[in-house]
Design a protein around this motif. Structure first.
Motif, PDB file in Angstrom:
ATOM      1  N   THR B 282      -0.254  12.927  -7.442  1.00  0.00           N
ATOM      2  CA  THR B 282      -0.443  12.408  -6.032  1.00  0.00           C
ATOM      3  C   THR B 282      -1.724  11.333  -6.337  1.00  0.00           C
ATOM      4  O   THR B 282      -1.155  10.019  -5.802  1.00  0.00           O
ATOM      5  CB  THR B 282      -1.140  13.697  -4.820  1.00  0.00           C
ATOM      6  N   LEU B 283      -2.684  11.533  -6.755  1.00  0.00           N
ATOM      7  CA  LEU B 283      -3.718  10.695  -6.996  1.00  0.00           C
ATOM      8  C   LEU B 283      -3.229   9.552  -7.837  1.00  0.00           C
ATOM      9  O   LEU B 283      -3.361   8.240  -7.363  1.00  0.00           O
ATOM     10  CB  LEU B 283      -5.006  11.215  -7.800  1.00  0.00           C
ATOM     11  N   VAL B 284      -2.662   9.765  -9.101  1.00  0.00           N
ATOM     12  CA  VAL B 284      -1.992   8.453  -9.858  1.00  0.00           C
ATOM     13  C   VAL B 284      -1.061   7.728  -8.979  1.00  0.00           C
ATOM     14  O   VAL B 284      -1.307   6.486  -8.828  1.00  0.00           O
ATOM     15  CB  VAL B 284      -1.471   9.066 -10.965  1.00  0.00           C
ATOM     16  N   ILE B 285      -0.261   8.286  -8.323  1.00  0.00           N
ATOM     17  CA  ILE B 285       0.719   7.653  -7.347  1.00  0.00           C
ATOM     18  C   ILE B 285       0.044   6.695  -6.478  1.00  0.00           C
ATOM     19  O   ILE B 285       0.390   5.668  -6.255  1.00  0.00           O
ATOM     20  CB  ILE B 285       1.598   8.579  -6.736  1.00  0.00           C
ATOM     21  N   MET B 286      -1.077   7.371  -5.784  1.00  0.00           N
ATOM     22  CA  MET B 286      -1.720   6.662  -4.635  1.00  0.00           C
ATOM     23  C   MET B 286      -2.267   5.370  -5.179  1.00  0.00           C
ATOM     24  O   MET B 286      -2.468   4.108  -4.679  1.00  0.00           O
ATOM     25  CB  MET B 286      -2.691   7.338  -3.934  1.00  0.00           C
ATOM     26  N   ILE B 287      -2.923   5.503  -6.615  1.00  0.00           N
ATOM     27  CA  ILE B 287      -3.650   4.359  -7.150  1.00  0.00           C
ATOM     28  C   ILE B 287      -2.693   3.249  -7.473  1.00  0.00           C
ATOM     29  O   ILE B 287      -2.720   2.047  -7.246  1.00  0.00           O
ATOM     30  CB  ILE B 287      -4.599   4.830  -8.493  1.00  0.00           C
ATOM     31  N   ALA B 288      -1.542   3.701  -8.225  1.00  0.00           N
ATOM     32  CA  ALA B 288      -0.641   2.903  -8.544  1.00  0.00           C
ATOM     33  C   ALA B 288      -0.152   2.092  -7.552  1.00  0.00           C
ATOM     34  O   ALA B 288       0.587   1.161  -7.569  1.00  0.00           O
ATOM     35  CB  ALA B 288       0.765   3.620  -9.433  1.00  0.00           C
ATOM     36  N   ALA B 289       0.437   2.709  -6.645  1.00  0.00           N
ATOM     37  CA  ALA B 289       0.996   2.259  -5.271  1.00  0.00           C
ATOM     38  C   ALA B 289       0.077   1.226  -4.373  1.00  0.00           C
ATOM     39  O   ALA B 289       0.640   0.611  -3.468  1.00  0.00           O
ATOM     40  CB  ALA B 289       1.385   3.380  -4.215  1.00  0.00           C
ATOM     41  N   SER B 290      -1.067   1.114  -4.617  1.00  0.00           N
ATOM     42  CA  SER B 290      -2.026   0.476  -3.846  1.00  0.00           C
ATOM     43  C   SER B 290      -1.994  -1.037  -4.267  1.00  0.00           C
ATOM     44  O   SER B 290      -1.780  -1.267  -5.590  1.00  0.00           O
ATOM     45  CB  SER B 290      -3.521   0.937  -3.755  1.00  0.00           C
ATOM     46  N   SER B 291      -2.382  -1.741  -3.355  1.00  0.00           N
ATOM     47  CA  SER B 291      -2.263  -3.202  -4.085  1.00  0.00           C
ATOM     48  C   SER B 291      -3.414  -3.880  -3.074  1.00  0.00           C
ATOM     49  O   SER B 291      -3.496  -3.797  -1.856  1.00  0.00           O
ATOM     50  CB  SER B 291      -0.954  -3.895  -3.757  1.00  0.00           C
ATOM     51  N   ALA B 292      -4.109  -4.765  -3.897  1.00  0.00           N
ATOM     52  CA  ALA B 292      -5.076  -5.640  -3.152  1.00  0.00           C
ATOM     53  C   ALA B 292      -4.526  -6.721  -2.568  1.00  0.00           C
ATOM     54  O   ALA B 292      -5.162  -7.215  -1.559  1.00  0.00           O
ATOM     55  CB  ALA B 292      -6.452  -5.956  -4.123  1.00  0.00           C
ATOM     56  N   LYS B 293      -3.561  -7.139  -2.958  1.00  0.00           N
ATOM     57  CA  LYS B 293      -3.133  -8.437  -2.505  1.00  0.00           C
ATOM     58  C   LYS B 293      -2.222  -8.383  -1.242  1.00  0.00           C
ATOM     59  O   LYS B 293      -2.461  -9.087  -0.218  1.00  0.00           O
ATOM     60  CB  LYS B 293      -1.995  -8.951  -3.532  1.00  0.00           C
ATOM     61  N   GLY B 294      -1.463  -7.420  -0.950  1.00  0.00           N
ATOM     62  CA  GLY B 294      -0.586  -7.478  -0.053  1.00  0.00           C
ATOM     63  C   GLY B 294      -0.110  -6.035   0.475  1.00  0.00           C
ATOM     64  O   GLY B 294      -0.531  -5.010  -0.227  1.00  0.00           O
ATOM     65  N   THR B 295       0.697  -5.865   1.485  1.00  0.00           N
ATOM     66  CA  THR B 295       1.270  -4.685   1.659  1.00  0.00           C
ATOM     67  C   THR B 295       2.226  -4.094   0.832  1.00  0.00           C
ATOM     68  O   THR B 295       2.823  -5.013   0.108  1.00  0.00           O
ATOM     69  CB  THR B 295       1.891  -4.829   3.081  1.00  0.00           C
ATOM     70  N   VAL B 296       2.227  -2.851   0.790  1.00  0.00           N
ATOM     71  CA  VAL B 296       3.069  -2.111  -0.032  1.00  0.00           C
ATOM     72  C   VAL B 296       4.754  -2.559   0.335  1.00  0.00           C
ATOM     73  O   VAL B 296       5.003  -2.367   1.627  1.00  0.00           O
ATOM     74  CB  VAL B 296       3.090  -0.721  -0.021  1.00  0.00           C
ATOM     75  N   ARG B 297       5.461  -2.670  -0.446  1.00  0.00           N
ATOM     76  CA  ARG B 297       6.995  -2.976  -0.266  1.00  0.00           C
ATOM     77  C   ARG B 297       7.642  -1.777   0.544  1.00  0.00           C
ATOM     78  O   ARG B 297       7.450  -0.725   0.197  1.00  0.00           O
ATOM     79  CB  ARG B 297       7.660  -3.270  -1.518  1.00  0.00           C
ATOM     80  N   GLY B 298       8.396  -2.215   1.560  1.00  0.00           N
ATOM     81  CA  GLY B 298       8.696  -0.906   2.320  1.00  0.00           C
ATOM     82  C   GLY B 298       8.121  -0.531   3.314  1.00  0.00           C
ATOM     83  O   GLY B 298       8.585   0.427   4.221  1.00  0.00           O
ATOM     84  N   MET B 299       6.822  -0.779   3.393  1.00  0.00           N
ATOM     85  CA  MET B 299       5.985  -0.485   4.370  1.00  0.00           C
ATOM     86  C   MET B 299       6.416  -0.563   5.963  1.00  0.00           C
ATOM     87  O   MET B 299       6.646  -1.728   6.141  1.00  0.00           O
ATOM     88  CB  MET B 299       4.593  -0.337   4.219  1.00  0.00           C
TER      89      MET B 299
END
Lengths: 373, 305
Positions: B282-299
């Motif tokens: 879960t943690l790894v996924i949350m870190i990998a899915a986060s992005s400083a630049k913009g919103t996550v795709r599909g949100m």
């Protein structure tokens, strides 16, 4: 605004009213307590639900047995976490219920919670289930009691050793603390006294109550060809039921689990806290000193063996009864050298033996030869 | 050679675990996916899961029919979902805070009413033995699959299709993407969100009944231990896509089975680590899915504001 004006009591007035009310309340509380002082008041605290077929139910059954004594008033509270919550529970039992003796039953209640509250209430006795009381370090109004549950576990091991066809036993354990390791070792040594080729595979789930992981562990063990399963977790219900579902034998723990596995239940290790709690109640009633350390096994009636299941063979029953008899007359010594651990080191050399009461056994940190895990 | 068999059985256990442990994840994550598609976060699904587990077990025990239990579990989840939706549609109400409150509320209620049902054994949901062709009891056990699993597997493409092509599905997406656009289309935003949250809550309730009525198959207070919360995190990993929710749920189920399976073949180092595998994931996924630049795709667009 309107609401505020209604509540505009001056601070001084509030303090005055509140203190009068508090004084009145405490007087009102004191009178019934003084009248009922003849009763022995005992408080019990459990970490989980009191009907979980497990550790907490065993203590609750002990408490429930006190109902037969009309001179005892016993109160209890369940699901109290091992945090500051238990301190609040203990204080309210002392102050509101007038408890003279408290039984906070979970391992993690002791340090710092019991120790802290015990200093604050020197007239109350705190008895903790487990083996942590130390005369040099801890207050005198604290004590500990525990039973040698590994003795009935040894009987389970004998029956398991007889009934296993694959010669592979499974043990689902929560956390590798001494009490748990001792049970695993007794179970394994007993089974290997029947057939030295037997091994016990251990799975640690990492928590006292994690039903999904317990079920997963049980299934994995059965997949490995294990045909007798037992456990040491808070509630044996999931493990015993899963064993039954997969068509293998099981040995119970904490309470009588026979109803959970009508086909595959062999026997099990049970607590019998009623004896202990009744003894304490008698001591308090007769104003006798309460011992700080209470220990006992099968012959003291603190633990017992579950009745054998229908499938248990006569040969298994005979050997189990023989071992039971030698526990009862005190001649049984489980930890008699030479004993090797499962890494091949000799932990107890030849000629040396440890009696059941030896506290060295309460700091066990090794698994006996024949344990996989 | 013996070692090979051991490793094979770990693989089978992980596969079986993906199905056994993953099923409640499928229901909760699909429920959360639907709710979030409509622009609302329901963190309270952990509570729905526990409530569903308790209600399902209690009704199954009292009525003797596990399917009635599943129905009751779903209904209890719907009620909690409606409550969440009604609370959230008031102005300036934070749906995260309401979700946490609902989780605590539902857990408390379930523990309170569940007291009487910890001991009795309720009738279980039936399973289908897909492994009966095999002589190996290991494969038989791994392929002994509950009907609810297939329901979950069928639900994922159905929900994807529903969201993509149907008018109602479009309504859900519009409301989730932009409430302004929905307003200008004359949609009733609150009603769409109410229905989505209700349906999502109901699915989580059904997931709960799987826990208590099939695997591990008994009601206890430690039953869920955070699975509902993990499923919520899983939706972000799945990028709000129902099919991905299904795959992610199976992955999480398999990860949960890894620790016990390795220990049972005698690999006993680092079992705390393996037991923590789903949480680490879960943690790894949350870190990998986060992005400083913009919103996550599909949100859903409503979360960006």
């Amino acid at each position: 605004m309107k609401q505020k004006s209604q509540l505009s009591l001056s601070r001084r007035k509030f303090v005055k009213t509140a203190s009068i009310a508090a004084a009145g309340l405490s007087m009102a509380l004191k009178t019934p307590l003084a009248l009922a002082a003849a009763k022995v008041k005992m408080g019990f605290v459990y970490v989980g639900p009191r009907d979980d077929y497990g550790y907490n139910q065993a203590h609750f059954e002990g408490k429930a047995a006190l109902a037969a004594l009309d001179w005892v008033k016993a109160v209890d509270e369940e699901n109290v976490p091992e945090t500051i919550e238990v301190q609040k529970t203990m204080e309210s039992m002392i102050q509101l219920d007038g408890a003279q003796v408290l039984f906070p039953t979970s391992f993690g209640y002791f340090d710092p919670h019991i120790l802290k509250i015990a200093k604050r209430y020197p007239d109350t006795t705190f008895l903790h289930c487990g083996g942590l009381w130390d005369a040099e370090k801890h207050p005198k109004n604290v004590g500990s009691y525990f039973g040698y549950i590994d003795e009935p576990v040894y009987i389970s091991g004998i029956v398991a050793g007889h009934m296993s066809k694959s010669k592979k036993l499974g043990f689902i354990a929560a956390i590798p603390i001494p009490q748990v390791l001792r049970n695993i070792n007794n179970f394994t040594m007993a089974a290997r006294s029947i057939d030295p080729s037997i091994t016990t595979t251990v799975v640690f789930t990492g928590g006292w109550s994690d039903p999904v992981k317990e079920a997963e562990a049980a299934n994995s063990l059965v997949d490995q060809g294990i045909d007798v399963l037992t456990c040491h977790v808070d509630s044996p219900k999931v493990v015993v039921e899963t064993a039954e579902k997969r068509g293998i034998y099981s040995c119970g723990y904490h309470t009588n689990n026979a109803v959970l596995a009508p086909k595959g239940f062999l026997t099990g290790a049970e607590w019998s806290w009623a004896t202990v709690y009744k003894n304490y109640a008698e001591l308090i009633k007769n104003k006798q000193p309460i011992p700080n350390l209470v220990r006992g096994g099968l012959k003291d009636g603190i633990v017992k063996v579950s009745p054998y299941g229908a499938v248990v063979s006569d040969a298994a029953k005979a050997d189990a009864d023989k071992a039971l008899a030698s526990f009862m007359d005190g001649s049984m010594v489980v930890y008699k050298g030479p004993i090797k651990d499962n890494k091949g080191n000799t932990v107890i050399p030849k000629g040396k033996s440890y009696l059941q009461t030896d506290t060295w056994l309460e700091s066990m940190d090794w698994l006996v030869e024949g344990v996989v895990g | 050679m013996e070692n090979d068999i051991g490793l094979w059985s770990v693989l089978i256990a992980v596969l079986g675990g993906a199905i056994r442990v993953g099923t409640p994840f499928i229901f909760v994550s699909l429920g959360e996916c639907l709710t979030e598609k409509a622009g609302r976060i329901n963190l309270g699904l952990e509570g729905n899961l526990i409530m569903g587990a308790m209600t399902g077990y209690a009704v199954s025990y009292l009525s003797g029919s596990p399917w009635l239990g599943v129905l009751a579990a779903g209904s209890s989840g719907c009620v909690l979902g409606i409550l969440h939706a009604l609370l959230c549609q008031n102005k300036q109400v934070n749906d995260i805070a309401v979700g946490i409150a609902m989780m605590l509320f539902a857990t408390g209620i379930a523990f309170f009413y569940g007291k009487a049902f910890i001991q009795p054994s309720a009738p279980h949901l039936p399973s289908i033995g897909f492994g009966n062709w095999s002589s190996s009891p290991v494969i038989k056990a791994a392929l002994d699959i509950n009907v609810l699993f297939f329901l979950g597997v069928a639900l994922a493409p159905a929900m994807a299709w529903f969201l993509r092509t149907t008018r109602w599905g479009n309504a859900v997406r519009v409301v989730g993407e932009s409430s302004d656009a929905a307003l200008s289309l004359g949609m009733n935003i609150n009603r769409v969100r109410l229905l989505s949250t209700m349906a999502g809550g109901g699915l989580a309730g059904i997931g709960g009944s799987y826990l208590s009525l099939y695997y591990p198959g008994s009601w206890s207070e430690g039953l869920s231990s955070g699975q509902g919360l993990m499923a919520v995190a899983l939706v972000i990993f799945a990028r709000w896509n129902p099919m991905n929710c299904l795959y992610a749920s199976l992955l999480f189920g398999g990860a949960a089975a890894l620790g016990p399976a390795l220990q049972s073949v005698g690999i006993n180092w680092g079992y705390y680590l393996f037991n923590a595998a789903p949480y680490v994931l879960t943690l790894v996924i949350m870190i990998a899915a986060s992005s400083a630049k913009g919103t996550v795709r599909g949100m859903p667009g409503e979360f960006v504001k």
